[in-house]
Design an enzyme around this catalytic site. Structure first.
Site, PDB file in Angstrom:
ATOM      1  N   GLU A   7       0.790  -1.212   0.088  1.00 37.01           N
ATOM      2  CA  GLU A   7       0.138  -0.030  -0.017  1.00 37.01           C
ATOM      3  C   GLU A   7       0.971   1.323  -0.001  1.00 37.01           C
ATOM      4  O   GLU A   7       0.422   2.274  -0.299  1.00 37.01           O
ATOM      5  CB  GLU A   7      -0.915   0.129   1.316  1.00 37.01           C
ATOM      6  CG  GLU A   7      -2.194   1.009   1.165  1.00 37.01           C
ATOM      7  CD  GLU A   7      -3.300   1.013   1.983  1.00 37.01           C
ATOM      8  OE1 GLU A   7      -3.494   1.859   2.559  1.00 37.01           O
ATOM      9  OE2 GLU A   7      -3.633  -0.437   2.035  1.00 37.01           O
ATOM     10  N   ASP A 103      -2.951  -3.109   3.068  1.00 36.67           N
ATOM     11  CA  ASP A 103      -3.216  -3.072   4.642  1.00 36.67           C
ATOM     12  C   ASP A 103      -4.261  -3.940   4.690  1.00 36.67           C
ATOM     13  O   ASP A 103      -5.311  -4.060   4.053  1.00 36.67           O
ATOM     14  CB  ASP A 103      -3.645  -1.583   5.072  1.00 36.67           C
ATOM     15  CG  ASP A 103      -2.569  -0.913   5.633  1.00 36.67           C
ATOM     16  OD1 ASP A 103      -1.634  -1.330   5.533  1.00 36.67           O
ATOM     17  OD2 ASP A 103      -2.891   0.149   6.064  1.00 36.67           O
ATOM     18  N   TYR A 305      -0.948  -3.993  14.205  1.00 37.28           N
ATOM     19  CA  TYR A 305      -1.992  -3.271  13.075  1.00 37.28           C
ATOM     20  C   TYR A 305      -2.891  -2.475  13.980  1.00 37.28           C
ATOM     21  O   TYR A 305      -3.475  -2.914  14.946  1.00 37.28           O
ATOM     22  CB  TYR A 305      -2.464  -4.278  12.241  1.00 37.28           C
ATOM     23  CG  TYR A 305      -3.463  -3.395  11.369  1.00 37.28           C
ATOM     24  CD1 TYR A 305      -2.985  -2.981  10.210  1.00 37.28           C
ATOM     25  CD2 TYR A 305      -4.981  -3.619  11.114  1.00 37.28           C
ATOM     26  CE1 TYR A 305      -3.759  -2.376   9.224  1.00 37.28           C
ATOM     27  CE2 TYR A 305      -5.681  -2.799  10.575  1.00 37.28           C
ATOM     28  CZ  TYR A 305      -4.966  -2.255   9.438  1.00 37.28           C
ATOM     29  OH  TYR A 305      -6.076  -1.512   8.387  1.00 37.28           O
TER      30      TYR A 305
END
Length: 700
Positions: A7, A103, A305
């Protein structure tokens, strides 16, 4: 060759390093059978109205509602985006397999799927799904790639969200702007932003309408314990004086004395919203800043994350916990007691049924370095201490309730003592700093009393004023968005309400920032208030569907059901089309009134622009070499204004040499500097900027 698409460039570098794709090319890395390329966040977006038909350039009401038969996507018009997409398009055509390394979330899935759709990808697609960017996590992720089709519902939910936001945002914004804007500006309406603003306006009106009233309370001190009368507040001074005189005529008598031992549950691990709430409460950070700091810690491999909405861990993480704790060197004094025995495996921490795409935010096995900013260290400390605290024993407390009376007037006193601090030991320093008057009253020492005992006491009258509702802070606003406007303190109940919250953890900060930019809300110290323009806008909207947090929460619930395969994305779209059509008809026939636009928020201090120095470099007039968005000057580096997506950044100090802004400008615009001296103390040479944004020293 296998094509990996990350990303952002920084993530692509990490993946390429692990895969052995160590040969930089124009817009990608190559090696060991892999191509590793990247996007800059969104390369594609939904088409705009005029892309479907030129007459939609007009905002005339006769063209509303705008309902495309099918929604198309297009590249974001930007030279850097177009250049990078052509590279991706060519690699997609030439590869044998695509690995989606976006992601691991709904937005990340949407970004990558749109790019692959635009590139007309017909190749097999695998999905990399990881919760941290450590080398171990990347290796483990590539060893467990899943078919891209496994994430189809995630994409459908993301696409439905984008289409829904387009349908409502485009149509309602044009509708209200033309009908009520008076030609003075745009009235922005959004599926999440409008109900969020409505909550702020409602609170504003409650505060403005509030009339403070004086009240009096009877209190007395018996054996050094402060008791309060268990009766309604007195409305007049005369009644208070009469009550005080009555108390002085009678002794204090103990009616009951009860001690109950209890436990305070450990705090839960952080999801993104809880972290943003805590950072705002403790440090005053905005939700947007907290998201940037925790995203940076994730990209630097120190935390997992961040864009998550669960406070639980997967059960398969349990074996890794002690290893992570052992590597948290700065917290060894707190961690040592935990490692003397097996780590407890509590359902309050490990529960697969409460984890979907990702687990709660925790530290990784990569400890932080001294190079972190002060703010990043503060956010890491919040995450680290919460991670440690959940494995400590519960806090044991003693709750004391004493009831007494003076004549016929009942009195009551509460006390709480900590018997064994348990998890509170992790926050000893915080407790000392944050103890309040209320805490001290709750924790006042209460001696043993005997039922029926009597004695002299010292009565008094406490005079006070009723307080208006508290204005929202970012912390309380985030909580209200999470629970669709309902004030819920209980953590377990709040966890259950998340499915009906408005917005997603990853988007709420942006929604709040958008309201600030639109001048619909303003910040005064930590508090957030609706501006006159914001209030006017909400007053203009009669349709509850647009401004009700509960109804918007129902839409969010349906989007989550789409993600789980329990609701049809097409049905969600049809419901929104019906709503937009009905709304258009209703508003067009409404009586015309005009929203007043205020040039600036009331009581806001005017901004005084300082004149630029003649020789000053205007960085935002220069494009980023990777994505072509404007550059910006930070405290320690020159970087892309879209750094969170792009990742481009050149520090002021390179190899121990501080560069001038002119030297940095040459490096970024010409891809090299003149010959310079003083690198690492004595080396000299030319700095080179590669196509991937890496800086290296070329010595003769």
């Amino acid at each position: 060759m296998k094509l990996c698409i990350a990303e952002k460039p920084s993530v692509a570098r990490d993946i390429a390093k692990v895969l052995g794709a160590d040969m930089p090319k124009q817009g990608y890395y190559e090696g060991n059978g892999y191509w590793v390329t990247w996007t800059f966040g969104h390369l594609c977006t939904l088409k705009e109205p005029h892309d479907y038909s030129p007459h939609y350039k007009s905002w005339d009401l006769i063209f509303l509602p705008i309902i495309p038969q099918s929604f198309g996507i297009k590249l974001i018009p930007n030279p850097g985006v177009e250049k990078q997409f052509k590279i991706i398009e060519r690699l997609v055509a030439d590869c044998e397999e695509v690995i989606n390394c976006g992601d691991a979330g709904q937005e990340g899935e949407l970004i990558q799927r749109w790019v692959l759709q635009k590139a007309k990808c017909k190749k097999p697609v695998q999905r990399l799904w990881i919760s941290s960017l450590t080398e171990e996590a990347i290796k483990e992720g590539f060893a467990n790639l899943k078919p891209g089709s496994d994430y189809q519902n995630l994409y459908l939910a993301g696409n439905a969200r984008a289409v829904g936001d387009w349908l409502l945002g485009i149509n309602a914004t044009r509708l209200f702007t033309r009908k009520f804007g008076g030609g003075n500006g745009v009235l922005s309406i959004g599926r999440v932003q409008t109900p969020t603003l409505a909550m702020l306006v409602q609170r504003q009106k409650e505060i403005d309408a509030f009339t403070s009233e004086e009240y009096w309370e009877l209190k007395t001190t018996y054996r050094d314990v402060l008791f309060s009368a268990a009766i309604d507040r007195l409305k007049t001074q005369q009644k208070a004086d009469s009550g005080l005189a009555y108390l002085k005529q009678h002794p204090f008598e103990i009616v009951s004395f009860e001690i109950k031992e209890g436990k305070e549950k450990n705090p839960r691990l952080f999801d993104l919203t809880a972290l943003q709430v805590e950072a705002n409460r403790k440090f005053g950070f905005s939700a947007d800043h907290t998201l940037k700091y925790i995203q940076s810690l994730y990209e630097k491999k120190h935390t997992t994350y961040p864009r998550v909405d669960t406070t639980y861990l997967s059960e398969n993480l349990y074996p890794k916990i002690s290893g992570i704790l052992q590597r948290m060197h700065h917290y060894q004094a707190l961690i040592a007691p935990l490692l003397d025995a097996p780590i407890p495996k509590s359902k309050a921490v490990f529960d697969d049924t409460k984890v979907t795409d990702h687990h709660a935010i925790i530290p990784t096995e990569v400890p932080p370095t001294a190079s972190l900013t002060k703010e990043e260290k503060q956010i890491y400390d919040l995450v680290a201490r919460r991670f440690i605290a959940v494995f400590y024993p519960e806090c044991k407390i003693s709750n004391t309730l004493v009831e007494g009376k003076v004549g016929t007037i009942p009195f009551r006193a509460n006390g709480k003592q900590i018997l064994e601090p348990g998890w509170r030991a992790v926050y000893d320093k915080d407790k000392k700093e944050e103890s309040t008057k209320k805490d001290k009253e709750e924790e006042q020492h209460i001696p043993n009393f005997t039922k029926g005992e009597q004695g002299p006491h010292e009565p008094l009258v406490h005079q006070g004023k009723t307080s208006p509702p508290k204005p929202y802070t970012e912390a309380t606003l985030l909580r209200a968005m999470e629970t669709a406007g309902k004030q819920i303190d209980d953590e377990e109940l709040r966890e259950m309400m998340k499915n009906n919250g408005i917005g997603r953890p990853s988007t709420r900060a942006n929604i709040i920032e958008t309201l600030f930019k639109r001048k619909y809300i303003e910040r005064k110290k930590k508090n957030i208030f609706a501006t006159p323009t914001g209030i006017d806008l909400i007053d203009t909207i009669d349709d509850e569907l647009l401004k009700s947090p509960e109804l918007t929460g129902e839409w969010e619930y349906k989007l989550r059901k789409i993600e789980r395969g329990e609701y049809e994305a097409q049905l969600f779209k049809e419901e929104l089309v019906t709503m937009v059509t009905d709304l258009t008809r209703k508003v067009i026939n409404d009586n015309t009134r005009t929203v007043t636009f205020h040039a600036k928020a009331e009581n806001a201090e005017p901004k005084i622009k300082k004149p630029r120095k003649i020789q000053e470099i205007v960085w935002d007039s220069h494009p980023c070499p990777l994505c072509s968005k404007p550059l910006m000057k930070g405290k320690a580096a020159i970087g892309c204004s879209a750094h969170q997506q792009c990742g481009f950044r050149v520090p002021f100090v390179v190899m121990d040499k501080k560069l001038t802004e002119k030297q940095l400008l040459d490096l970024i615009t010409k891809r090299k500097t003149t010959k310079l001296k003083g690198f690492n103390g004595q080396a000299e040479g030319i700095l080179i900027l590669s196509d991937s944004g890496e800086v290296s020293l070329q010595q003769n």
